[in-house]
Design a protein around this motif. Structure first.
Motif, PDB file in Angstrom:
ATOM      1  N   GLY A 115       0.796  -1.220   0.000  1.00  0.00           N
ATOM      2  CA  GLY A 115       0.000   0.000   0.000  1.00  0.00           C
ATOM      3  C   GLY A 115       0.825   1.264   0.000  1.00  0.00           C
ATOM      4  O   GLY A 115       0.282   2.369   0.048  1.00  0.00           O
ATOM      5  N   GLU A 116       2.131   1.116  -0.077  1.00  0.00           N
ATOM      6  CA  GLU A 116       3.008   2.283  -0.121  1.00  0.00           C
ATOM      7  C   GLU A 116       2.794   3.074  -1.398  1.00  0.00           C
ATOM      8  O   GLU A 116       2.888   4.308  -1.411  1.00  0.00           O
ATOM      9  CB  GLU A 116       4.469   1.837  -0.016  1.00  0.00           C
ATOM     10  N   VAL A 117       2.525   2.366  -2.486  1.00  0.00           N
ATOM     11  CA  VAL A 117       2.287   2.989  -3.781  1.00  0.00           C
ATOM     12  C   VAL A 117       0.850   2.725  -4.210  1.00  0.00           C
ATOM     13  O   VAL A 117       0.357   1.596  -4.109  1.00  0.00           O
ATOM     14  CB  VAL A 117       3.259   2.448  -4.850  1.00  0.00           C
ATOM     15  N   ILE A 118       0.171   3.761  -4.673  1.00  0.00           N
ATOM     16  CA  ILE A 118      -1.168   3.641  -5.247  1.00  0.00           C
ATOM     17  C   ILE A 118      -1.042   3.789  -6.758  1.00  0.00           C
ATOM     18  O   ILE A 118      -0.408   4.727  -7.244  1.00  0.00           O
ATOM     19  CB  ILE A 118      -2.114   4.716  -4.682  1.00  0.00           C
ATOM     20  N   ALA A 119      -1.622   2.862  -7.491  1.00  0.00           N
ATOM     21  CA  ALA A 119      -1.531   2.885  -8.953  1.00  0.00           C
ATOM     22  C   ALA A 119      -2.915   3.060  -9.555  1.00  0.00           C
ATOM     23  O   ALA A 119      -3.930   2.792  -8.909  1.00  0.00           O
ATOM     24  CB  ALA A 119      -0.906   1.588  -9.465  1.00  0.00           C
ATOM     25  N   THR A 120      -2.943   3.509 -10.787  1.00  0.00           N
ATOM     26  CA  THR A 120      -4.193   3.576 -11.519  1.00  0.00           C
ATOM     27  C   THR A 120      -3.913   3.301 -12.988  1.00  0.00           C
ATOM     28  O   THR A 120      -2.794   3.517 -13.467  1.00  0.00           O
ATOM     29  CB  THR A 120      -4.884   4.942 -11.352  1.00  0.00           C
ATOM     30  N   LEU A 121      -4.928   2.815 -13.681  1.00  0.00           N
ATOM     31  CA  LEU A 121      -4.815   2.475 -15.094  1.00  0.00           C
ATOM     32  C   LEU A 121      -5.801   3.328 -15.880  1.00  0.00           C
ATOM     33  O   LEU A 121      -7.001   3.356 -15.568  1.00  0.00           O
ATOM     34  CB  LEU A 121      -5.114   0.991 -15.300  1.00  0.00           C
TER      35      LEU A 121
END
Length: 362
Positions: A114-120
């Protein structure tokens, strides 16, 4: 075939329900995320949301669609703003399907914690208006690329640390991680529980994470359909529960509203809608976990059924609550807004209907 004990799924559902109840949506101004990043980190580490679909050798739970849908139904029930769909489902599935093993090894640990949040970025805009070009003559597939264009309706696009786009690369599609600065503008939608952004790339440096045949995008679409259907089933059930509870306690004309036969019939119709949507979701779960050949048709059925159930239940919740259903403080309008956004922002229900007919030879 993925096998998970039903009692284990029930336990996870119970824990997820408690977690999402304690971290309900907070309406904030449009320039700030509607969730605490620390809460998302807890959802990933304590609840394991981001690990459900990942293989055990990569640090995941490898629990499949059944467990994921159980968690997402509870998220939808509470109108959770956490980036489950954007990061844990769409982005991570894209990485699994399109990225090379070294890229997965690099990106996955931070996503699981959860350190990095990604989106596509969505398919329709990315394919139509985004293009990639080599910036130089390097032969390294991970470098020397730039991305140009504009993409709209990027879920969690303002807060995401990792922005992924899918762009045609020759006869294949490539998954790119955009490394440079981009112009992100909050995009107003009727949904007040989640944030969307319009993202503009101007020869922005990007890394090619991997390529695959165009047909590989179907897997991302099918898992997106699962996430949406689960969100819609949870929301529809919440609307039904809110309405039934209100009609059991509200007195009008000297009688409890729930005692009127016409209102009983309306609630019964809503309950049938919810059951239909839950059955369609279960069918999609079965297809994704046990019969991938049936996943495309199952995803189309779930898209149509769950969307119709949520919109209908949300609208009737407003009507059956009377005046209080139109107030800002009640959840009824939030469910209507979310239901309409689920129906239109992520996929085409009309296209899903046509896919069902085509699958049946009609």
């Amino acid at each position: 075939m993925i096998s998970v004990d039903t009692s284990e799924i029930a336990d996870v559902r119970s824990v997820a329900a408690d977690f999402f109840d304690r971290h309900r949506v907070v309406l904030d101004d449009d320039e700030a995320p509607r969730y605490d990043r620390a809460v998302w980190a807890r959802a990933c580490t304590d609840l394991g949301v981001s690990a459900i679909l990942e293989p055990e050798e990569d640090g995941g739970l490898e629990a499949g669609a059944a467990m994921l849908s159980a968690v997402l139904v509870e998220a939808g029930r509470t109108l959770s703003p956490l980036p489950v769909m954007s990061s844990a489902v769409r982005a991570q599935i894209a990485i699994r399907v399109l990225a090379t093993p070294p890229a997965r090894t690099e990106l996955l640990p931070a996503l699981l914690s959860g350190e990095v949040i990604a989106t596509l970025a969505p398919w329709d805009d990315s394919v139509r208006s985004i293009r990639a070009a080599r910036a130089d003559g390097q032969h390294d597939p991970g470098g020397g690329w730039t991305v140009t264009g504009t993409v709209s309706r990027v879920l969690d696009g303002l807060a995401a640390d990792l922005l992924l786009v899918v762009v045609p690369v020759g006869d294949e599609v490539g998954l790119f991680a955009v490394d440079g600065d981009v112009d992100r503008v909050a995009q107003e939608t009727i949904d007040v529980t989640r944030q969307f952004a319009r993202v503009t790339f101007a020869s922005t440096p990007a890394r090619l994470l991997g390529t695959a045949p165009p047909a590989s995008r179907a897997a991302i679409d099918q898992w997106t359909a699962l996430a949406l259907a689960a969100d819609e089933v949870g929301g529809a059930q919440a609307c039904l529960d809110l309405t039934v509870e209100y009609l059991k306690t509200r007195v009008q004309f000297g009688r409890v509203l729930g005692s009127f036969q016409s209102l009983k019939h309306q609630c019964a119709e809503l309950a049938l809608r919810v059951d239909e949507a839950r059955s369609a979701l279960a069918h999609l779960v079965w297809a994704l976990d046990e019969s991938p050949a049936d996943a495309a048709e199952a995803a189309a059925i779930a898209t149509v059924t769950a969307s119709r159930a949520y919109v209908t239940c949300a609208e009737e919740t407003v009507h059956l609550h009377g005046g209080i259903g139109f107030t800002w403080d009640h959840d009824a309008h939030r469910h209507v807004r979310r239901a309409l956004t689920d129906r239109s922002a992520f996929h085409s229900v009309r296209a899903a209907r046509e896919a069902v007919l085509a699958a049946r030879g009609l």
